[in-house]
Each structure stands twice: as structure tokens, then as C-alpha cells.
Motif scaffolding. Structure first.
Motif, PDB file in Angstrom:
ATOM      1  N   ILE A  40      -8.551  -5.123  22.103  1.00 51.14           N
ATOM      2  CA  ILE A  40      -8.568  -4.398  20.562  1.00 51.14           C
ATOM      3  C   ILE A  40      -9.589  -3.995  20.486  1.00 51.14           C
ATOM      4  N   THR A  41     -10.864  -3.415  21.029  1.00 50.59           N
ATOM      5  CA  THR A  41     -11.682  -2.648  20.216  1.00 50.59           C
ATOM      6  C   THR A  41     -11.492  -1.353  21.016  1.00 50.59           C
ATOM      7  N   VAL A  73      -8.088   0.418  18.894  1.00 52.60           N
ATOM      8  CA  VAL A  73      -8.432   0.613  17.739  1.00 52.60           C
ATOM      9  C   VAL A  73      -9.462   1.498  17.636  1.00 52.60           C
ATOM     10  N   MET A  74     -10.721   1.770  18.470  1.00 53.75           N
ATOM     11  CA  MET A  74     -11.319   2.778  18.416  1.00 53.75           C
ATOM     12  C   MET A  74     -10.608   4.703  19.355  1.00 53.75           C
ATOM     13  N   MET A  96      -7.897   5.250  18.300  1.00 55.29           N
ATOM     14  CA  MET A  96      -7.331   5.524  16.414  1.00 55.29           C
ATOM     15  C   MET A  96      -7.357   6.249  15.983  1.00 55.29           C
ATOM     16  N   ALA A  97      -8.486   7.050  16.090  1.00 55.83           N
ATOM     17  CA  ALA A  97      -9.561   7.925  15.347  1.00 55.83           C
ATOM     18  C   ALA A  97      -8.999   9.175  15.439  1.00 55.83           C
ATOM     19  N   PRO A  98      -8.419   9.306  14.064  1.00 67.01           N
ATOM     20  CA  PRO A  98      -8.526  10.841  13.819  1.00 67.01           C
ATOM     21  C   PRO A  98      -8.989  12.247  14.376  1.00 67.01           C
ATOM     22  N   GLY A  99     -10.360  11.556  14.251  1.00 75.97           N
ATOM     23  CA  GLY A  99     -11.335  12.433  14.658  1.00 75.97           C
ATOM     24  C   GLY A  99     -12.165  12.142  16.671  1.00 75.97           C
ATOM     25  N   ASP A 100     -12.372  12.983  16.801  1.00 80.69           N
ATOM     26  CA  ASP A 100     -13.464  11.489  18.301  1.00 80.69           C
ATOM     27  C   ASP A 100     -14.384  12.822  18.474  1.00 80.69           C
ATOM     28  N   VAL A 147     -20.422   3.497  15.315  1.00 80.82           N
ATOM     29  CA  VAL A 147     -19.222   3.289  14.650  1.00 80.82           C
ATOM     30  C   VAL A 147     -18.935   4.684  14.248  1.00 80.82           C
ATOM     31  N   ARG A 201     -18.291   7.894  16.578  1.00 79.33           N
ATOM     32  CA  ARG A 201     -17.376   7.825  17.216  1.00 79.33           C
ATOM     33  C   ARG A 201     -18.658   7.301  18.502  1.00 79.33           C
ATOM     34  N   ILE A 239     -19.744   1.971  21.168  1.00 76.73           N
ATOM     35  CA  ILE A 239     -19.174   0.782  20.459  1.00 76.73           C
ATOM     36  C   ILE A 239     -18.285  -0.231  21.022  1.00 76.73           C
ATOM     37  N   THR A 241     -19.439  -4.367  21.099  1.00 79.35           N
ATOM     38  CA  THR A 241     -18.206  -5.200  20.482  1.00 79.35           C
ATOM     39  C   THR A 241     -18.140  -6.225  21.889  1.00 79.35           C
TER      40      THR A 241
END
Lengths: 499, 304, 267
Positions: free
Chosen positions: B22-23, B26-27, B29-33, B261, B264, B269, B273
């Protein structure tokens, strides 16, 4: 007898030979390696540990550092640097031309994650570096390029330690060896970085015994520490820039400006009168009063006043709400609505957006604010598509020592470059090229003055402000440089703690 | 007993995989990187693209996850994008500070909440009890970050008793006040329930002095559910630590996590987590085991 | 209703007041919450009863507009968490078996995260705005409700009225929604009230860190974020929004507690 002698010599010095300067760092250090780092905290440390071929003086002129002299060939293609012969690395090994070639070759190596690589490639061709003899190195450029000297200030890395090693993960980045006035001792994550005096420094043994860089991310906390004396210097937020006991205050200009940029490919902003109207609608005095308590200067030009290329002869859009409304009427624009992007975390820009929203509202323009995380914002404005997905953006430029702004204004730098607003003017293009070819300062200044006027006539940005650097230094610290864009601690080896 | 513990351990594995999966997604999904994070817009986009490839960010996400998983099994959580240091090193560097803060807070919470909870239960309905109820509700309503700000204002800035950063007293005080109410109320409820049990009435009927009834019998039994409660409150305690560490510039894991966080810093992260979740899962496991040891009914239920 | 519980009564009154202020904000607020008045960082006075902030905006007006935001986030977030929680709890409790195992495992996984950190991570990935704040808070706080509903279903599904309903041929769906669910609602209502309290606290923490509602739209949390730099110069910027949060959450707790006592007569 010896004791007496020591006492007398101690009295003869007007500074404390065991002095420790405590500076503040706004965040964590990433890597102490000038070739890899991109953040200001790491460069603060690098500044005292490494040297470049050249450095800048308080007037932003280039002066010798590791190179005692240099010359450019007649055709502008070959730069020859004569290096000092009396420089040693912190581990004792001698500094030679091999180190210079090694450093630049490393930057140009595509496997190394250096973001500076692009600075050494001109029109797609890399600069070649050649060792002529033990103390002479040459840079051979693919075409004449006067801004090259800026790239020559890059910190030099030791070949004898790093040759053949993988730079990105290297332990060197946390235990660097340089040629500079201070030697790296330790980095305690979340807490501090400590460096100590390099007695063999080529410009003389530094007066300070040690420098402690304390990591304090919050500016208010740093201010409290400055007041109590637990640190010796820090930046001061504008609202707190009042006399402080035992502290000297400094205010000086930096090579920065903040602006509101229009996406010139959007139909909303294609009419120059609309852009000019919005420029007239901005009350910079109110902006600067509310955000900086007056401690900044209004900006009307793409060049900071402290740069040698600055010219005051530009089209200034001084606050005139009436004129703004008229221009909109002339352009036949009613109910203009657009969205401005702002990066999250930058309080000044967020406040500016809120204030501009109100100022534009007064002339009947609705501006929506979209706050984005920095990397998300960069992704939108750097996207290689035409037109790009934004209306306007509030952002800033740090203009660097050399006034060349090719990457910002040249039409070739769109959509894949820093000209993300899509500015295109063939006259400006020509002037940008000429400014790079021209080798004399006076000549370049003339070219750029004409160029700035041309750009401001088009109003592609609403230039907002030039920020001031506001710093406080406790008065036990002496030997500071004159306040200027090179900073107060420019000659760090001359800084001392008073007795 | 051993079978019980073994079973619980095996149940951990799908839990950990689920957490990391899951983590990870989720990470990403970021629009930036992370490359876009280089805070210097004068860096050319080609350079960023090259670095992306060097970091393996151009591969499909699921492939990246399995690479991560493979390494994680060897306890290699990769290198931080910001500092280049191994993630485990970064986490363990900051861990002691967080552990220190959390243990002291934990200890103080227990020290205060058990007696207060017990007395409230024993003196149910009294002025003390009613006052306790109101005060505990108030404490539960206070946002911990606001309390941190107020403490900073009053004790650091106005009174100057403590420096705004580097001291442990203020962050500890905030964590204790934030965590106190819940546990105290639980202790009270647990004690009340025990006091209503048959065997207590029997003990009283036998003529045992009151204090023996309370402290020898009731108290010990009321502490059992607290063990579980402590385990359950671990996620909140960690979460609270994250924000409080950030405000007080406490150099712990929480601050590392929050800044990771914002920047990024995927490896860090993921590392934090998973690490935190593992700690929580283990905490609950220990609580369950402890509970089972103490409460024979659970063990017999397993045998069925 | 229990009038004798004075705390609950005062809680209800405070909540009602806050809701009225929020709903009628545009009418009640003396100033536009984004309007910049030159007199910035002004202490509370007759003209501005809670003072002005660093950009010269009236704090009282921002407070009640912020109430709109914070309260609507709380309501919708709880709605989301109730929806997810009830759905999963029903399925888990009614059908049991593999479905139950899977759902419960998933719940365990979600419960192992330090919630705030998970929310932070998610919000940093999206571009935070008021809508995804609502959804994200709801999507990370359904676990307690799911367990609660499942527990109720486990207890209730063997009862006679359920057998009776099935005997007369009611479909599963009907049995779940028409018969069992209404009887399991009381603890869910209590949980919902407490959930709102939690949502207000979470939203304010998120906005405080800058990952919630974005300025210049005011929310109680981001007003606190703005107040950080001005703690000494303008303490009212920090104290007042915080007090309002405490008041709102406290009222919800009082009401929730009273509801719980009402529905659990054995205490």
C-alpha cells in the motif's frame, strides 16, 4: 618565561585564536560535494571546504582562487588557467591540474548524477578539458562563450581520492576533503556540522579555530538563538528586523527577483495590452509593505540592480489602477478569469498571491490561486508540450553572477527549457546570442540594456520585487566583508572572534 | 503456547507485505517525482531525465516494488535520495531520539493515568471523578500541535524557561497531555468493570479491608486490558510524535519522516513506514502474548 | 432527551451556534475574509473583535468562514468513513468466512499505520484541496466503525427476528439493510459523533502542516499555520482559532458521551 611570552603574544593579537564561529543552517545537509549538491545548505558548507578556479569579489567581479591568472585566446575558444603551486589538499597531497581535469570530466560523465552537467555543454557539444602541464589546464569551448567563467567557480575535487570510485554513493560526500580554509570534522544529522581551521591554507591560516554550523530549520527559533547568543549569525525575518542588543544588522541586495509569469501561448494573455494592464494593476508598495514590512525593492526589470548589467532605462509599469482598467477596455476584455500557480511552502509567494488576488479584483479581474507542491509545479511548467497547462505562475529567478539569461528568454528554450512562458522575439534572440559572443564587459552591458527595454515593453512577466537579504551578526564577530551579494563571510579566513 | 506465538508470527507476514504494498503504490501515485525536487529551476530537464534512469525510476511501478521487496528481505532498504546514505543508517541514527521521547512520555502517562484512573473509579460520582471527566475531555479536545505552539509561546518565548529547540521537557509535556486522557479513561472504565465483578463482592463479604480489596485484587486485574490498550495506542503515539518533533525541531525519526514526505524521498518514506508499522505490529503482538499469558481463558480457547 | 446532562446540553448549544455561524457566514461576517485592510497585525479592538492577521484580514470573519470549511470537512469525512465502515462491516459480519477474513486482514493492515503519517504521505502525493482532504480522512478512519458493525452483525444475525425474516423469503440485501442494520445503528451514531470530533482534529493538523485546505481559503488549521511566525507579535492569531477547535471538539465529545450513556443503560 614561556608563559610570559605566551601571555604577551596573546595580548598582541586582537582576536581570539581559539575562536569558534557558530552559524545557522536552515536545514539538513544533503551531500557535501559541489558537483552533486543542489541545495543552499550543502553549498554553505562546501564554500568553506572547497575552492574553485575563480571566485567573486564584493562587486561580483571574478578574481583568482586556485587559478592565479587566466587568459582567453583571440578566437574566444580556448581558456588557459595558470594554477597556484602552493596549494595542498587537506590530507597533504599537492593540488595539480589533474584534479581540475578530473573534476570537470566527472561532471560531464553521464553516469554521475550531477545536475551541473548542462552548464558545460554548449549547443549540444561538451567543453573539453586538457592538462597542459602540472600547473596549467585548458578549457576548449565549441564556440565563444563569455559566461563560461561562472562555471569555472565550481569547487574542485581531489583526483587522488576519488578517481575510479562511484561518486554518488561515495563516503566522500559525508567526509569531504578539499583545499579550502576549513577542514571537515563531522556531521551529526539533525544537529550540526563542524569544521576546523586549515593552517596550511594558501591565503594564510584562518583566524577562526572552528566553525560550527547549527541546523535550525525554523527561522523564528533561529532568531531566538541569535538573541540569546547561542548562535552568531542568522537571517532575520522582515517583521523582526529591529535593533537587537549585541547584534549588528545588515541589509543588502541579492541577485534575485520574483515575478508573475504569463503563459504567452494562452489566448487569455496573447494581447500585450492585457499583460500591461495587469502590470499596472499591481501595487508593489502594498505588496512589499505587507510581506516584507518595506524591506524589499519593487522590480521592473529582468535584472537585479546589484548586477553590473543593470539598466534603469526600462518600461516601468508603476501602479495605476485607472490605466489598467482603460487598457483592458481597449483590448475589449471583460470578465477576465485565470488561475495562478504558486509553490507550497514559500510563504512570501503565497501571500503575494493572496494580495494580488485582491488587487486584480479591484480592476475586475478574477484570479484563482492554485497552491502546488514544488515538484508538481515544476512538472507542469517544464512539461514538453505546447501549449502548456497553466495560465500564470508566481516564481522567482536567482540570476547568477553572469547576466546571461539565454535559457530564460531565448525562443529555442521552449517548450523544453526555462523559457516556459513561451517568449519569442527575434530581436531579443539576436541580442542574447551577441551577449554571449561579446567578450568585453562594456559591450555586453550595452547589448543587455537594449534587450531589457525590449523585454519590458512586451510585459511577459509582471516583475514584482527584488528581495533584500536581512542578516544579523553578533558583534563579537569581526573581519566581515562589506555587505553585498557575495555575502558577509566572503573571505572566511579573515573572519575572527573578538577578544 | 508456542503454537499460539508461532501462528501469530506467521500472520505477520501478509500484514507486512500488505503494509509495504500500500505504501509503495501510494508513493508512486505522485504527480511529481524526486528528480523534480532538485530545488533549482535552472537545471536542464535532460539532466533530470538522465538521473531518473540512473535511479531506476523509468521502470514500471510493479517492477520497482518487487526490486524493493527483494532488497528489503535482505534488510537493504536502499539509499536516501537526498543524502545518499543507506536508509537503515538514516533511520537508526534518528531512532534513539524518538525512542527517548516516546518512552519518557509513555512512562509519565502510565505514572499519572493509573492512579488517577483507579481513584476516579473508586470514588465514582465524587467531585474528583466529575472534575476528572471534564478535564479529560478537555485534554482530548486540544489539538497537540496547537498545544505545542502555546507551550512554545508561553514557556519558550515569553517566559524563556526553555529554549525553543533541543530540550525534551516541552515536547514531552505536549505528548503526555495529549495521550493522557484516553488511557486514564480506559483505566477508569476497566477498574469500574473489575469492581463490579462477583469475586470482589465476595472478597468484601469475607471482611477483607477495603484497601486490600482494591490494591491486591481489583487493581491487578484491571491492568490486564490496559496492556492491550497500550498496544493499540502505539499508532497514535507515533503519529503524535511526528508532528511534535517537527514543531520542536526534535531530531527524531518523525521529523525525518515528515521531511521525507515533503521531498518525495521514496526510499526513506518506505523505510520509515514499514519500520513504524513493524514496531506497531510487534507491539500489538507482545501485548497479545502478554494478555494470553496472564489470562488463561485465551489459552484454553486456542486449544479448542 | 436528557436535560439533566448539563454538559451535553451546553455542547449541543455550542454546536448549534457554530453551525449557524457557518451556514450564515456570508451574512454575519463583518468583512470579506480575504479582504486586505492596511492595518495588519492589529490586536483585537472594536473594529476587529479578534484582531487582524499578517495580511490585514479580519480574523473573526476568517474564523466563521473557516468554520464552514472545517465543519463541512468533518461532516463529509465522517459520511465517507461511515459508508465504507458500514459496508465492510455488514459484509464481514453477515457473510463471514473468507470474505470476513480478507476484510478483517485489510482492516488490521490499515490499523497498523501511524494514521497521520499515512494521510501525510497520501496528501503529499495528491495536490491537497478541500475535497481530497475529506475523502482521505474518511478513507483512513473507517476501521473502528467496520469492526463495530461487524460485531453487531455477528451478535444479531442469530436472533429470531432475522430467522423470521429469512423464513418469509427476504433477500440477503433486505435482511441486512431493513432488519439488522437499523438495530445496530445506535453505537454507530455514537461512533459517528466521535468521528466528527476526530475529523476536525485531523483536518486542522493537516492544514496546519500545509497539506490540507490551501490558503487563502481559511480553515481553522491553516489559520494556525499562518500564526506560527507571529507567536510573539500577534498571539491572538494562534490562540483564538485553537480555542475554537477545542470548543467544537469538546462539544462533540459531550454530546457523544451523552448519546453513549443514553444507549447503554447498564452503566
Amino acid at each position: 618565561m614561556i608563559f610570559l611570552f605566551a601571555c604577551i603574544s596573546a595580548f598582541a593579537l586582537d582576536f581570539d585564536p581559539d575562536g569558534r564561529l557558530i552559524m545557522s543552517l536552515g536545514g539538513e545537509v544533503s551531500v557535501v560535494n559541489p558537483v552533486l549538491s543542489t541545495d543552499t545548505t550543502s553549498s554553505a558548507i562546501e564554500g568553506v571546504i572547497f575552492n574553485g578556479l575563480v571566485k567573486v569579489d564584493k562587486n561580483l567581479n571574478f578574481i583568482p582562487d586556485l587559478a592565479k591568472s587566466w587568459k582567453v585566446s583571440r578566437n574566444g575558444l580556448t581558456w588557459t588557467f595558470n594554477l597556484r603551486r602552493d596549494v595542498a589538499w587537506h590530507d597533504g597531497a599537492p593540488f595539480t591540474a589533474d584534479d581540475v581535469k578530473f573534476t570537470f570530466d566527472t561532471i560531464l560523465n553521464p553516469k554521475v548524477n550531477s545536475v551541473r552537467r548542462g552548464d558545460y555543454i554548449i549547443d549540444g557539444k561538451p567543453i573539453k578539458f586538457k592538462v597542459v602541464n602540472r600547473y596549467t589546464v585548458q578549457a576548449i569551448l565549441p564556440k565563444p562563450f563569455s559566461p563560461f567563467l561562472t562555471s569555472a567557480s565550481m569547487g574542485i575535487l581531489p583526483r587522488h581520492i576519488l578517481n575510479g570510485k562511484e561518486l554518488d554513493m561515495s563516503d566522500f560526500n559525508r567526509h569531504p576533503i578539499g583545499t579550502g580554509p576549513f577542514i571537515f570534522i563531522e556531521y551529526k544529522a539533525g544537529d550540526h556540522v563542524l569544521v576546523k581551521r586549515n593552517p596550511k591554507y594558501y591565503a594564510g591560516s584562518p583566524k577562526l579555530k572552528e566553525i560550527l554550523f547549527k541546523i535550525i530549520p525554523d527561522e523564528n527559533t533561529a532568531l531566538v538563538a541569535l538573541r540569546s547568543g547561542s548562535i552568531d549569525e542568522t537571517g532575520i525575518p522582515p517583521k523582526d528586523f529591529h535593533p537587537i542588543k549585541h547584534v549588528n544588522l545588515y541589509k543588502y541586495d541579492a541577485l534575485l527577483y520574483t515575478y508573475l509569469g504569463f503563459n504567452l501561448k494562452s489566448p487569455k494573455f496573447s494581447d500585450v495590452r492585457v499583460r500591461q494592464a495587469l502590470s499596472y494593476a499591481v501595487n508593489r508598495k502594498q505588496l512589499i509593505g505587507l510581506i516584507f514590512m518595506g524591506l524589499a525593492s519593487p522590480a521592473y526589470s529582468p535584472c537585479a540592480p546589484v548586477s553590473w548589467a543593470y539598466s534603469d532605462d526600462v518600461h516601468k509599469y508603476e501602479y495605476d489602477a485607472q490605466k489598467a482598467k482603460e487598457l483592458l477596455k481597449q483590448a475589449g476584455v471583460k470578465d477576465l478569469e485565470f488561475t495562478v500557480l504558486v509553490n507550497q511552502g514559500n510563504k512570501e509567494r503565497e501571500k503575494a498571491a493572496a494580495i494580488l488576488q485582491q488587487q486584480f479584483d479591484k480592476i475586475g479581474v478574477k484570479m484563482n490561486i492554485r497552491v502546488l507542491e514544488w515538484s508538481a509545479l515544476l512538472k507542469i511548467i517544464n512539461a514538453r508540450k505546447d501549449p502548456k497547462d497553466f495560465d500564470a505562475v508566481i516564481i522567482g529567478w536567482s540570476t547568477g553572477v553572469d547576466p546571461d539569461s539565454y535559457s530564460i528568454w531565448h525562443s529555442s528554450q521552449y517548450p523544453g527549457g526555462l523559457n516556459f512562458i513561451g517568449y519569442s522575439d527575434p530581436r531579443v534572440d539576436k541580442m542574447l546570442d551577441a551577449g554571449r559572443r561579446e567578450q568585453s564587459k562594456a559591450g555586453r552591458k550595452g547589448i543587455y540594456a537594449k534587450m531589457y527595454k525590449e523585454i519590458t515593453n512586451d510585459a511577459p512577466y509582471v516583475f514584482l520585487w527584488y528581495p533584500n537579504v536581512l542578516a544579523g551578526v553578533r558583534n563579537r564577530v569581526g573581519g566581515l566583508s562589506e555587505p553585498g551579494p557575495a555575502g558577509l563571510f566572503m573571505d572566511i579566513e579573515k573572519v575572527y572572534i573578538k577578544k | 503456547m508456542r503454537k499460539f506465538i508461532l501462528r501469530r508470527f506467521i500472520q505477520l507476514i501478509p500484514l507486512l507485505i500488505g503494509i509495504s504494498l500500500i505504501t509503495f503504490f501510494v508513493m508512486h501515485m505522485a504527480p511529481g517525482d524526486p528528480t523534480a525536487l532538485f530545488a533549482d529551476p535552472s537545471i536542464k530537464p535532460e539532466e533530470l531525465a538522465r538521473i531518473r534512469v540512473n535511479w531506476g525510476l523509468d521502470k514500471p511501478v510493479i517492477v520497482q516494488y518487487f526490486i524493493w521487496l527483494k532488497n528489503a528481505a535482505k534488510l537493504d532498504f536502499g539509499y536516501s535520495y537526498i543524502s545518499g546514505k543507506p536508509v537503515v543508517e538514516e533511520i537508526f541514527e534518528r531512532l534513539p531520539a524518538t525512542v527517548l521521547l516516546m518512552s519518557i512520555s509513555f512512562f509519565l502517562i502510565l505514572l499519572i493515568s493509573i492512579p488517577v484512573g483507579v481513584i476516579s473509579a473508586v470514588k465514582k460520582g465524587s467531585v474528583f471523578d466529575n472534575l476528572f471527566t471534564v478535564v479529560s475531555f478537555i485534554f482530548m479536545s486540544i489539538p497537540s500541535f496547537w498545544l505545542a505552539l502555546i507551550f512554545m509561546l508561553v514557556f519558550s518565548l515569553k517566559l524563556g524557561w526553555f529554549p525553543p529547540f533541543g530540550n525534551i521537557v516541552l515536547p514531552c509535556a505536549v505528548m503526555v497531555i495529549s495521550g493522557l486522557a484516553g488511557i486514564t479513561r480506559y483505566q477508569r472504565a476497566s477498574m469500574l468493570e473489575v469492581l463490579n465483578q462477583e469475586y470482589i463482592k465476595v472478597a468484601r463479604a469475607k471482611g477483607l479491608p477495603e484497601y486490600l480489596v482494591i490494591y491486591k485484587h481489583a487493581l491487578r486485574n484491571s491492568l490486564i486490558p490496559i496492556v492491550t490498550m497500550l498496544g493499540l495506542s502505539l499508532p497514535d503515539l507515533f503519529g503524535g510524535a511526528f508532528i511534535i518533533e517537527t514543531i520542536f525541531a526534535w531530531p527524531g525519526m518523525g521529523r525525518l519522516g515528515v521531511s521525507a514526505v515533503f521531498s518525495r524521498n521514496y526510499p526513506v518514506i518506505m523505510g520509515i513506514t514499514v519500520f513504524t508499522a513493524v514496531l506497531i505490529v510487534f507491539g500489538n503482538l507482545l501485548a497479545d502474548i502478554g494478555y494470553a499469558i496472564v489470562d488463561p481463558r485465551i489459552r484454553y480457547a486456542e486449544k479448542k | 432527551m436528557l436535560k439533566k446532562n448539563k454538559l451535553a446540553l451546553s455542547g449541543l448549544i455550542i454546536l448549534a451556534t457554530l453551525f449557524i455561524l457557518a451556514v450564515f457566514a456570508p451574512v454575519i461576517a463583518p468583512y470579506n475574509p480575504n479582504e486586505i485592510i492596511e492595518d495588519h497585525i492589529a490586536a483585537p479592538s472594536l473594529a476587529h473583535i479578534f484582531g487582524t492577521d499578517d495580511l490585514g484580514r479580519d480574523i473573526f470573519s476568517r474564523l466563521i468562514f473557516g468554520g464552514r470549511v472545517s465543519l463541512s470537512v468533518a461532516v463529509i469525512a465522517v459520511a465517507v468513513s461511515l459508508t465504507i465502515g458500514i459496508l465492510l462491516g455488514c459484509i464481514s459480519g453477515y457473510y463471514g468466512g473468507i470474505l470476513d477474513e480478507v476484510i478483517m486482514r485489510f482492516t488490521d493492515i490499515m490499523l497498523s499505520f501511524p494514521t497521520i503519517f499515512l494521510i501525510l504521505a497520501i496528501q503529499s502525493v495528491l495536490t491537497p484541496n478541500i475535497f481530497n482532504v475529506m475523502v482521505v480522512i474518511g478513507a483512513t478512519s473507517w476501521m473502528g466503525i467496520a469492526r463495530l458493525v461487524r460485531g453487531e452483525f455477528l451478535a444479531l444475525k442469530e436472533r429470531e427476528f432475522v430467522e423470521a425474516a429469512r423464513a418469509i423469503g427476504c433477500s440477503d440485501l433486505r435482511v441486512i439493510f431493513r432488519h439488522i442494520l437499523p438495530n445496530s445503528l445506535p453505537p454507530v451514531i455514537v461512533a459517528g459523533t466521535l468521528g466528527m470530533a476526530g475529523a476536525i482534529l485531523t483536518e486542522s493538523a493537516l492544514s496546519f502542516l500545509g497539506l490540507g485546505v490551501q490558503p487563502p481559503m481559511p480553515s481553522w488549521g491553516n489559520m494556525l499555520m499562518d500564526s506560527q511566525s507571529y507567536l510573539l507579535d500577534a498571539p491572538w492569531m494562534a490562540v483564538i482559532p485553537g480555542l475554537i477547535i477545542v470548543l467544537a471538539v469538546l462539544s462533540l465529545y459531550f454530546v457523544g458521551e451523552a448519546l453513549r450513556k443514553e444507549l447503554n443503560p447498564k452503566e
